[in-house]
Design a protein around this motif. Structure first.
Motif, short mmCIF file in Angstrom:
data_model
loop_
_atom_site.label_atom_id
_atom_site.label_comp_id
_atom_site.label_asym_id
_atom_site.label_seq_id
_atom_site.Cartn_x
_atom_site.Cartn_y
_atom_site.Cartn_z
N VAL A 63 -7.26 3.88 7.49
CA VAL A 63 -6.15 2.96 7.73
C VAL A 63 -5.24 3.52 8.82
O VAL A 63 -4.83 2.82 9.74
CB VAL A 63 -5.36 2.70 6.43
N LYS A 97 -9.78 4.80 -5.64
CA LYS A 97 -8.34 4.68 -5.37
C LYS A 97 -8.08 4.88 -3.87
O LYS A 97 -7.31 4.13 -3.27
CB LYS A 97 -7.55 5.69 -6.20
N ASP A 98 -8.73 5.87 -3.28
CA ASP A 98 -8.53 6.13 -1.85
C ASP A 98 -8.90 4.92 -1.01
O ASP A 98 -8.27 4.64 0.00
CB ASP A 98 -9.40 7.31 -1.40
N LEU A 99 -9.94 4.23 -1.43
CA LEU A 99 -10.44 3.13 -0.61
C LEU A 99 -9.71 1.81 -0.88
O LEU A 99 -9.92 0.82 -0.18
CB LEU A 99 -11.95 2.95 -0.83
N LEU A 100 -8.83 1.83 -1.89
CA LEU A 100 -8.09 0.61 -2.22
C LEU A 100 -7.25 0.14 -1.02
O LEU A 100 -7.19 -1.05 -0.70
CB LEU A 100 -7.18 0.91 -3.41
N GLY A 101 -6.59 1.09 -0.35
CA GLY A 101 -5.77 0.75 0.81
C GLY A 101 -6.60 0.07 1.89
O GLY A 101 -6.16 -0.91 2.50
N VAL A 102 -7.80 0.58 2.11
CA VAL A 102 -8.68 0.01 3.12
C VAL A 102 -9.00 -1.44 2.76
O VAL A 102 -8.94 -2.34 3.60
CB VAL A 102 -9.99 0.83 3.21
N LEU A 137 -13.09 -2.30 9.97
CA LEU A 137 -11.66 -2.58 9.82
C LEU A 137 -10.98 -2.72 11.18
O LEU A 137 -10.13 -3.60 11.38
CB LEU A 137 -11.01 -1.45 9.00
N GLY A 164 2.13 3.63 -3.74
CA GLY A 164 1.54 4.97 -3.72
C GLY A 164 0.03 4.94 -3.69
O GLY A 164 -0.64 5.83 -4.22
N ILE A 165 -0.53 3.89 -3.07
CA ILE A 165 -1.98 3.81 -3.02
C ILE A 165 -2.51 4.87 -2.05
O ILE A 165 -3.61 5.36 -2.19
CB ILE A 165 -2.41 2.37 -2.63
N GLY A 166 -1.63 5.28 -1.15
CA GLY A 166 -2.03 6.37 -0.27
C GLY A 166 -2.68 5.80 0.97
O GLY A 166 -3.40 4.82 0.92
N HIS A 216 -5.22 5.97 3.48
CA HIS A 216 -6.54 6.50 3.78
C HIS A 216 -6.62 6.80 5.28
O HIS A 216 -6.08 6.05 6.08
CB HIS A 216 -7.58 5.45 3.39
N ILE A 268 0.85 -1.20 0.00
CA ILE A 268 0.00 0.00 0.00
C ILE A 268 0.88 1.24 0.00
O ILE A 268 0.60 2.22 -0.68
CB ILE A 268 -0.92 0.02 1.25
N LEU A 316 -7.25 -3.43 0.85
CA LEU A 316 -6.06 -4.29 0.95
C LEU A 316 -5.77 -4.67 2.40
O LEU A 316 -5.38 -5.80 2.70
CB LEU A 316 -4.84 -3.60 0.34
N VAL A 317 -5.94 -3.71 3.31
CA VAL A 317 -5.70 -4.02 4.73
C VAL A 317 -6.72 -5.04 5.20
O VAL A 317 -6.40 -5.98 5.94
CB VAL A 317 -5.76 -2.74 5.60
#
Lengths: 202, 202
Positions: free
Chosen positions: A112, B76-81, B18, A105-107, A109, A101, B83-84
């Motif tokens: 998280v 894109k912003d929520l991609l990290g969420v 989460l 560079g997914i950033g 959030h 992540i 993935l976690v």
């Protein structure tokens, strides 16, 4: 990224391999959380490097387990060992996913960040500069836990890692220290490593 | 084993889901290690029950993330969420694999026991009997941490779980307490829960 190493069979006690896999996978979860919390590519790279180490250990363990098992009973007895090893491997893969992540560079959030912030203790990662008073000292002499409330949980020396270092382990210049402790203690360790703080009070 | 529940969409903040997934997956690793160390089918069953909870949370989170994302930037912003969440899900699967070692009678190889024994703190799992002095008390009143050095990390009440309970949470008879602490403290908590020890000294 390094090229993948060829896996060479080495006779290593299965116990040693499994302890190392478990310790590494646990360390990786902490490192991955901190990488996400601080958006730190260095910590994320450490996680990926350790993941390759764990993969390698998993393959070595598989080979050693195969050779150790002589008959059906041995095979059944060793099944548990092999299942724990694959669990540690998957935990380490999950930690690597978290590290990606940061690196892709997914950033991070805010959600998280919030999830990982709820850890009371902080993790720090510092390079020991040549003018640092830590260089050349054994952990035992430094007594960092009682003096500044931090615990060095890993030392990275080039491509070598010392996990859960003992009192007799020496810190060398150029080492990367990974430590856990209070916010203040971690800040102090950073100054000691960079050489901007020159003494440790009792 | 219970039938799988149908997953119903409920609007729950992604943050809440989460945090719960992360807390549960971490608890599961501890429970799974202890299940293997003590060869405890009860702890192993707890792990599997929590795994189903985490699976369920992961599906709910996926649905809530889909609904929250309105455009490419949100996605894109929520991609990290996401993935976690999938990392937490995989950590929980790995814990379940360890639990299966116990439940499928694979047997705890001495090496596995040794690997998990190196944890200093012990985990205990106790049912609160109706004659226990713990029943009907809030955690705050009991002050277990300062009195006997144990920390209740989860309360299982039928199919409900209270993870990291707070001071205001009450212990009811029939609850299963999962606690972490020194060997002695855990033993004392066991006696208090069974009702064979009737007082808590200061």
């Amino acid at each position: 990224m390094d090229e993948l190493e060829e896996v060479q069979y080495k006779p290593i006690p299965v116990r040693t391999l499994l302890v190392e896999m478990k310790d590494l996978s646990e360390l990786m979860i902490d490192l991955a959380y901190s990488a996400a919390l601080f958006n730190s590519p260095e910590l994320a790279e450490d996680v990926l490097e350790l993941e390759r180490k764990v993969d390698n250990l998993a393959l070595l363990l598989k080979m050693n387990v195969m050779i150790a098992a002589r008959d059906a009973k041995d095979a059944k007895d060793l099944l548990g060992v092999s299942l724990v090893s694959s669990a540690a491997d998957r935990i380490s893969d999950a930690a690597a996913d978290i590290a990606y992540i940061v690196l892709r560079g997914i950033g991070i959030h805010p959600i998280v960040r919030e999830v990982f912030k709820r850890v009371e203790e902080r993790l720090g990662r510092f390079k020991v500069e040549s003018n640092s008073i830590l260089a050349g000292k054994k952990l035992r002499e430094l007594r960092l836990a009682s003096r500044i409330g931090v615990d060095v949980i890993a030392i990275r020396r080039g491509r070598e890692w010392i996990i859960n270092p003992k009192g007799g382990d020496e810190i060398l210049k150029g080492d990367i220290l990974i430590a856990r402790g209070s916010h203040l203690g971690i800040e102090e360790l950073g100054k000691l490593a960079r050489g901007t703080l020159k003494e440790l009070e009792d």
